[in-house]
Design a protein around this motif. Structure first.
Motif, PDB file in Angstrom:
ATOM      1  N   VAL A   1       2.338  -5.781   6.504  1.00 25.96           N
ATOM      2  CA  VAL A   1       1.073  -5.894   5.790  1.00 25.96           C
ATOM      3  C   VAL A   1       1.211  -6.699   4.507  1.00 25.96           C
ATOM      4  O   VAL A   1       0.230  -7.233   3.987  1.00 25.96           O
ATOM      5  CB  VAL A   1       0.464  -4.505   5.499  1.00 25.96           C
ATOM      6  N   SER A   2       2.429  -6.771   3.978  1.00 27.79           N
ATOM      7  CA  SER A   2       2.627  -7.532   2.748  1.00 27.79           C
ATOM      8  C   SER A   2       2.363  -9.015   2.957  1.00 27.79           C
ATOM      9  O   SER A   2       2.119  -9.751   1.994  1.00 27.79           O
ATOM     10  CB  SER A   2       4.045  -7.335   2.221  1.00 27.79           C
TER      11      SER A   2
ATOM     12  N   ARG B   1      -2.485  -0.867  -0.455  1.00 24.53           N
ATOM     13  CA  ARG B   1      -1.521  -1.249   0.571  1.00 24.53           C
ATOM     14  C   ARG B   1      -0.184  -0.614   0.240  1.00 24.53           C
ATOM     15  O   ARG B   1       0.231  -0.597  -0.929  1.00 24.53           O
ATOM     16  CB  ARG B   1      -1.411  -2.776   0.592  1.00 24.53           C
TER      17      ARG B   1
ATOM     18  N   ASN C   1       3.455  -1.219   1.355  1.00 25.21           N
ATOM     19  CA  ASN C   1       4.305  -2.125   2.142  1.00 25.21           C
ATOM     20  C   ASN C   1       5.435  -1.367   2.840  1.00 25.21           C
ATOM     21  O   ASN C   1       5.817  -1.714   3.970  1.00 25.21           O
ATOM     22  CB  ASN C   1       4.879  -3.212   1.244  1.00 25.21           C
TER      23      ASN C   1
ATOM     24  N   VAL D   1      -2.391   0.078   5.299  1.00 25.15           N
ATOM     25  CA  VAL D   1      -3.444  -0.194   4.331  1.00 25.15           C
ATOM     26  C   VAL D   1      -4.356   1.022   4.318  1.00 25.15           C
ATOM     27  O   VAL D   1      -4.632   1.617   5.371  1.00 25.15           O
ATOM     28  CB  VAL D   1      -4.230  -1.460   4.709  1.00 25.15           C
TER      29      VAL D   1
ATOM     30  N   CYS E   1     -10.393  -1.350  10.519  1.00 24.09           N
ATOM     31  CA  CYS E   1      -9.583  -2.265   9.732  1.00 24.09           C
ATOM     32  C   CYS E   1      -9.367  -3.524  10.560  1.00 24.09           C
ATOM     33  O   CYS E   1      -9.392  -3.485  11.800  1.00 24.09           O
ATOM     34  CB  CYS E   1      -8.259  -1.654   9.294  1.00 24.09           C
TER      35      CYS E   1
END
Length: 127
Positions: free
Chosen positions: A29-30, A71, A73, A78, A95
């Protein structure tokens, strides 16, 4: 291939809180921009919130000051923290991630810009 799975929905009284979670697999997600949308029966999908690759956040006016996107990471998740919930927040929440990790400007509220979607989680707020 990125896969997204939402959780955390449920039934809550007006004024209550819920935290939605979106677990990502296949990508970190980062490195992604992520958005939350919601939809009720018979209506178009509505933008709720967005977190940019850089960490910047955007909110729909209807949820500003009540919802917070974040978020984690390390957990590759998220979150959408929803406080002071109202009956009009009742919807299925999704999402989503755009193919373009640098999505910005007016495009970030456009659901057609998002390629990857979760299955949705139902939020019901009773009055």
């Amino acid at each position: 291939q990125l896969q997204l799975v939402e959780s955390g929905g449920g039934l809550v009284q007006a004024g209550g809180s819920l935290r939605l979670s979106c677990a990502a697999s296949g990508r970190t997600v980062s490195s992604l921009a992520m958005g939350w949308f919601r939809q009720t029966a018979g209506k178009e999908r509505e933008f709720v919130s967005f977190i940019a690759w850089s960490g910047g956040t955007t909110y729909a006016d209807s949820v500003k000051g009540r919802f917070t996107i974040s978020r984690d990471n390390a957990k590759n998740r998220v979150f959408l923290q929803m406080n002071s919930l109202k009956p009009e927040d009742t919807a299925t929440y999704y999402c989503a991630a755009p193919r373009d990790p640098f999505l910005s400007g007016p495009y970030l509220v456009d659901d057609t810009r998002y390629t990857y979607w979760g299955q949705g989680t139902q939020v019901t707020v009773s009055s």
